[in-house]
Design a protein around this motif. Structure first.
Motif, PDB file in Angstrom:
ATOM      1  N   PHE A 425       0.860  -1.186   0.000  1.00 46.67           N
ATOM      2  CA  PHE A 425       0.000   0.000   0.000  1.00 46.67           C
ATOM      3  C   PHE A 425       0.896   1.236   0.000  1.00 46.67           C
ATOM      4  O   PHE A 425       1.636   1.465   0.956  1.00 46.67           O
ATOM      5  CB  PHE A 425      -0.910   0.013   1.234  1.00 46.67           C
ATOM      6  CG  PHE A 425      -1.869  -1.138   1.288  1.00 46.67           C
ATOM      7  CD1 PHE A 425      -3.152  -1.023   0.765  1.00 46.67           C
ATOM      8  CD2 PHE A 425      -1.487  -2.354   1.844  1.00 46.67           C
ATOM      9  CE1 PHE A 425      -4.037  -2.086   0.805  1.00 46.67           C
ATOM     10  CE2 PHE A 425      -2.354  -3.428   1.888  1.00 46.67           C
ATOM     11  CZ  PHE A 425      -3.641  -3.297   1.372  1.00 46.67           C
ATOM     12  N   SER A 437       5.157  -1.952  -6.532  1.00 54.94           N
ATOM     13  CA  SER A 437       4.492  -2.822  -7.500  1.00 54.94           C
ATOM     14  C   SER A 437       5.286  -4.100  -7.724  1.00 54.94           C
ATOM     15  O   SER A 437       4.729  -5.200  -7.759  1.00 54.94           O
ATOM     16  CB  SER A 437       4.315  -2.075  -8.820  1.00 54.94           C
ATOM     17  OG  SER A 437       3.744  -2.905  -9.799  1.00 54.94           O
ATOM     18  N   SER A 447      -0.551  -4.506  -5.635  1.00 58.93           N
ATOM     19  CA  SER A 447      -0.228  -3.192  -5.095  1.00 58.93           C
ATOM     20  C   SER A 447      -1.459  -2.299  -5.153  1.00 58.93           C
ATOM     21  O   SER A 447      -2.278  -2.397  -6.063  1.00 58.93           O
ATOM     22  CB  SER A 447       0.919  -2.548  -5.887  1.00 58.93           C
ATOM     23  OG  SER A 447       0.577  -2.442  -7.264  1.00 58.93           O
ATOM     24  N   THR A 448      -1.573  -1.418  -4.147  1.00 57.33           N
ATOM     25  CA  THR A 448      -2.655  -0.439  -4.081  1.00 57.33           C
ATOM     26  C   THR A 448      -2.050   0.910  -3.742  1.00 57.33           C
ATOM     27  O   THR A 448      -1.172   1.005  -2.883  1.00 57.33           O
ATOM     28  CB  THR A 448      -3.687  -0.824  -2.999  1.00 57.33           C
ATOM     29  OG1 THR A 448      -4.232  -2.112  -3.310  1.00 57.33           O
ATOM     30  CG2 THR A 448      -4.819   0.195  -2.928  1.00 57.33           C
ATOM     31  N   VAL A 450      -2.951   4.743  -2.498  1.00 57.90           N
ATOM     32  CA  VAL A 450      -3.972   5.537  -1.828  1.00 57.90           C
ATOM     33  C   VAL A 450      -3.629   7.011  -2.024  1.00 57.90           C
ATOM     34  O   VAL A 450      -2.602   7.482  -1.532  1.00 57.90           O
ATOM     35  CB  VAL A 450      -4.047   5.195  -0.325  1.00 57.90           C
ATOM     36  CG1 VAL A 450      -5.232   5.909   0.322  1.00 57.90           C
ATOM     37  CG2 VAL A 450      -4.151   3.686  -0.122  1.00 57.90           C
ATOM     38  N   ALA A 459      -9.217   1.656   2.101  1.00 60.27           N
ATOM     39  CA  ALA A 459      -8.449   0.987   1.053  1.00 60.27           C
ATOM     40  C   ALA A 459      -7.867  -0.335   1.546  1.00 60.27           C
ATOM     41  O   ALA A 459      -7.941  -1.362   0.858  1.00 60.27           O
ATOM     42  CB  ALA A 459      -7.325   1.902   0.568  1.00 60.27           C
ATOM     43  N   VAL A 463      -9.056  -4.417   0.432  1.00 58.70           N
ATOM     44  CA  VAL A 463      -8.143  -5.454  -0.057  1.00 58.70           C
ATOM     45  C   VAL A 463      -8.199  -6.679   0.845  1.00 58.70           C
ATOM     46  O   VAL A 463      -8.283  -7.817   0.377  1.00 58.70           O
ATOM     47  CB  VAL A 463      -6.703  -4.912  -0.146  1.00 58.70           C
ATOM     48  CG1 VAL A 463      -5.720  -6.042  -0.437  1.00 58.70           C
ATOM     49  CG2 VAL A 463      -6.611  -3.834  -1.217  1.00 58.70           C
ATOM     50  N   ARG A 646      -0.923   3.214 -11.342  1.00 60.89           N
ATOM     51  CA  ARG A 646      -2.371   3.022 -11.276  1.00 60.89           C
ATOM     52  C   ARG A 646      -2.935   2.688 -12.649  1.00 60.89           C
ATOM     53  O   ARG A 646      -3.861   1.886 -12.779  1.00 60.89           O
ATOM     54  CB  ARG A 646      -3.055   4.266 -10.709  1.00 60.89           C
ATOM     55  CG  ARG A 646      -2.763   4.513  -9.236  1.00 60.89           C
ATOM     56  CD  ARG A 646      -3.430   5.790  -8.737  1.00 60.89           C
ATOM     57  NE  ARG A 646      -4.883   5.685  -8.837  1.00 60.89           N
ATOM     58  CZ  ARG A 646      -5.656   6.592  -9.425  1.00 60.89           C
ATOM     59  NH1 ARG A 646      -5.127   7.673  -9.969  1.00 60.89           N
ATOM     60  NH2 ARG A 646      -6.953   6.423  -9.471  1.00 60.89           N
ATOM     61  N   ASN A 649      -2.181  -0.977 -13.299  1.00 61.45           N
ATOM     62  CA  ASN A 649      -3.113  -1.817 -12.539  1.00 61.45           C
ATOM     63  C   ASN A 649      -4.500  -1.811 -13.170  1.00 61.45           C
ATOM     64  O   ASN A 649      -5.186  -2.839 -13.210  1.00 61.45           O
ATOM     65  CB  ASN A 649      -3.201  -1.337 -11.093  1.00 61.45           C
ATOM     66  CG  ASN A 649      -1.949  -1.656 -10.296  1.00 61.45           C
ATOM     67  OD1 ASN A 649      -1.091  -2.411 -10.736  1.00 61.45           O
ATOM     68  ND2 ASN A 649      -1.811  -1.057  -9.122  1.00 61.45           N
TER      69      ASN A 649
END
Length: 754
Positions: A425, A437, A447-448, A450, A459, A463, A646, A649
């Motif tokens: 994150f 990533s 991967s995220t 925020v 968030a 997940v 992003r 993704n």
């Protein structure tokens, strides 16, 4: 009056005169006596200025499927803004085998009736409307049956509701059942709201459900019962609604289905998509594999304030969300590394309470020793039989200890001897997004990122909710072939398959070559045992109905190529040579042009109206953009870097509908999604708008050249072109407004506007 039609959205309104084409030229009061024909699933159609158009103000769709039999109920809200009563008539394109079961009209006057017309009779009606209106909007429905109602009145200034239900037995391919509701593929204004809901029931457990056209939000009520809806934003998108679901045939078994598309430009080649699911929960499945969760929490000084409070709350939520018998630990880091316990502990009310107190006592300060925190989380030996997961959160770059991106990712790979899955994150913009990533993807995690105005707690919890009950670990998809023979399946994406958790479904895409069936083996570990299922990819069963498959594959391929550039650009990674960069840029550009999959590096193709679609020039410009980004410091951290990650993704998303990928990318300037409307996907074709002309991407680089043939709308030559495109299922290309430059039979054909 035409300005009123901007409210019609992706639906259309056509005026159909029963008196024939000649009535178009008459300017008399007789116009107001004619029923207005409403074609809800067509794009906005031109209407004469002599009559106030009835407005289609809302469309509600409910699809109920019971063991392969679908009942589709469509409710139309029709508003008459005129000061006098008007009549309307519905025309609805539908698949073959449909029967009308109910028509509800809540107005005054005689009840309207509805009947199904076969496609030949439907064709005559479509042709009549197209000729009368001098508008090609309905040609895309040639080949479909239609439902036509009798005329019904709408009082002046009133809104009339009409509800129509039709039923059909759905087509099946093994355990997969497919549903389609025809709608226009042409973009138009999208103000008319569509709401689409689904109720799916089956005597057998439903293993997976997938829409290749729109974003589905689903809720599993039971093993054989799923409720769903199309997301509001996606419901406004053009294109037919397509839903497929797969039933589980054997308990405790993997379920898989294959969809393939033959490449019309390369005989003997094509694209495939595999949709697979683990056994359905509640359908006599084996017990879930317990999880060992390690929470790695950044407590450096930059985390101070609201975001640290959110991060702590997220950690508490995760601990409380663990199941009985599962274990956890907390690693917190800044300059130094600390842990909640020496080894992971079982979750109990007492241990959860102690963890809460431990988290509450943490205070952000110091730098970021990302390297040592990772190793602390990865090195311990997990309990036998547990799935080890790491949730790693940071808001900054490594500032203490090892700071080399390449050395950190290499150290993490070497230390991860027990195959812990890392879910990273990145909080805010000051993170090394390619590093986070890579750490995730290399371990089969995700991967995220925020953004500053987003909620960390939300968030992380979103997940973690997905990581319930691992049902298939270390999945693999292997082509089984005779020794010494060449592989026929290539370009598989994702190259390394992610673990499947409860409720997950796996979407794998690739290309194939050659004739004759191809055998694939999908396997993995569940409850310490190897499980597998054999899947046959039969090129002879490849269908033009699956035109969405190559576009989905292209979206992932573009993402993978951009990711290769980003990972090779890390300091110490050796970089990427000019020759390889040119090669990657040309392939990214070729796919962008052919399939309409844009990145920030290739967005100029659609954003700039005079940009050449010719591959050499476009690829050179894309290469320059990629090299500039690769060399810039912002390539590793900052808003541009996060936007690129992003976007990758987004394009790699498991369930993303291909129509939503066309002309869309995330901008590095503001991290917002950009939707470009000068590019369209129609069936398997892509069109770019150039000077009020829609240009087939297969003619890229020739858009300024004289066409081989010019065809007038409505001419005999137009009819021949339409017939050819109907056979190729590409007739929707002619429904676009303006001139159309399209490749037909190897020729560049300019179809003039009406």
């Amino acid at each position: 009056m035409r300005t009123n039609l901007k409210r019609l959205g992706i639906v259309g309104l056509a005026l159909f005169l029963t008196g024939g084409q000649g009535a178009w030229a008459q300017v008399t009061d007789r116009w107001v006596d004619q029923p207005q024909v409403i074609v809800p699933n067509a794009r906005r159609i031109r209407v004469p200025i002599y009559q106030t158009p009835v407005e289609l103000s809302a469309v509600g769709v409910h699809v109920a499927i019971r063991d392969g039999v679908a009942a589709s109920t469509l409710e139309f809200s029709l508003r008459n803004p005129s000061p006098q009563a008007q009549e309307a008539q519905l025309i609805l394109p539908v698949p073959e085998g449909v029967a009308v079961s109910r028509l509800v009209y809540d107005g005054v006057g005689p009840e309207p009736v509805a009947r199904v017309l076969p496609k030949d009779e439907a064709r005559r009606i479509y042709d009549s409307i197209v000729a009368s209106m001098r508008d090609p909007a309905l040609v895309e429905f040639v080949g479909w049956n239609l439902i036509r109602t009798s005329a019904f009145p709408i009082p002046p200034g009133a809104t009339q509701k009409v509800s129509l239900t039709f039923e059909q037995v759905l087509g099946a391919d093994g355990a997969r059942v497919d549903y389609v509701l025809p709608r226009s593929e042409s973009l138009s204004t999208t103000d008319t709201p569509w709401t689409i809901t689904l109720d799916l029931r089956s005597d057998r457990p439903i293993a997976s459900i997938y829409s290749s056209s729109h974003e589905l939000i689903t809720e599993r009520v039971g093993p054989g019962h799923i409720k769903g809806r199309v997301s509001p934003s996606s419901a406004q998108n053009p294109g037919s609604l397509r839903i497929s679901y797969v039933t589980q045939q054997n308990k405790n078994a993997l379920t898989a289905t294959m969809m393939a598309y033959p490449d019309p430009d390369n005989a003997g080649h094509g694209y495939w998509m595999l949709l697979a699911s683990p056994p359905v929960a509640g359908a006599e499945v084996t017990p879930k594999q317990p999880r060992e969760v390690t929470l790695v929490l950044d407590r450096s000084g930059s985390m101070r304030g609201e975001k640290f409070t959110q991060a702590v709350n997220a950690a508490k939520q995760i601990v409380r969300g663990l199941n009985e018998g599962e274990t956890f630990n907390i690693v917190d880091y800044s300059d130094s590394i600390e842990t909640f316990a020496k080894v992971p502990v079982g979750v109990t009310p007492a241990s959860a309470s102690e963890a809460g107190k431990y988290l509450d006592a943490l205070r952000p300060n110091g730098g970021t020793n990302l390297h040592d925190a990772l190793l602390e989380a990865l090195r311990p030996t997990p309990r036998e039989g547990f799935m080890p997961l790491v949730l790693f959160l940071t808001d900054g770059l490594p500032t203490v200890g090892e700071r080399s991106e390449v050395k950190i990712r290499d150290s993490a790979k070497a230390a991860n001897a027990f195959n812990r899955r890392i879910f990273s994150f990145g909080v805010g913009m000051d993170v090394n997004s390619p590093l986070l990533s890579n750490l995730a993807k290399a371990s089969r995690g995700a991967s995220t990122f925020v953004l500053p105005d987003e909620d960390i707690e939300l968030a992380v919890s979103q997940v973690f909710r997905r990581l319930t009950g691992p049902t298939l670990a270390l999945p693999r998809l292997i082509e089984t072939r005779d020794e010494g023979t060449s592989p026929r399946v290539r370009d598989m994406l994702p190259a390394e398959l992610p673990d499947l958790f409860e409720g997950d479904q796996l979407v794998v895409l690739g290309t194939y070559s050659g004739a004759g069936p191809i055998t694939l083996d999908l396997g993995g570990e569940a409850e310490g045992k190897n499980r597998s299922v054999t899947i046959t990819l039969d090129p002879s069963a490849a269908s033009a109905r699956n035109a969405f498959v190559p576009r989905l594959w292209a979206s992932r391929k573009v993402a993978a190529l951009v990711e290769e550039v980003r990972q090779a650009s890390a300091e110490g990674a050796g970089g990427i040579g000019d020759a390889r960069m040119r090669e990657l840029s040309e392939e990214i550009t070729r796919l962008s042009i052919k399939f309409g999959i844009l990145t920030e590096h290739t967005s100029f193709l659609a954003v700039e109206p005079n940009a050449s679609l010719g591959l050499p020039a476009a690829a050179t410009r894309a290469a320059d953009n990629l090299m500039d980004l690769a060399a810039a410091p912002s390539n590793r951290a900052g808003g541009v870097s996060v936007a690129q990650e992003r976007d990758i993704n987004l394009k790699m998303a498991q369930a993303e509908a291909p129509a939503q990928q066309v002309g869309r990318y995330i901008s590095g300037s503001d991290n917002r999604t950009v939707q470009v409307e000068t590019i369209r996907a129609i069936h398997d074709l892509t069109f770019f708008k150039r000077n009020n002309r829609w240009v087939d991407s297969r003619l890229a680089g020739k858009e300024e050249a004289a066409p081989d043939q010019t065809v007038a709308f409505g001419s005999p030559e137009y009819a021949m072109i339409l017939a050819t495109l109907v056979n190729e299922r590409r007739q929707a290309a002619l429904a676009q407004e303006g001139e159309i430059l399209i490749q037909v039979g190897g020729k560049a054909v300019l179809v003039q506007a009406p």
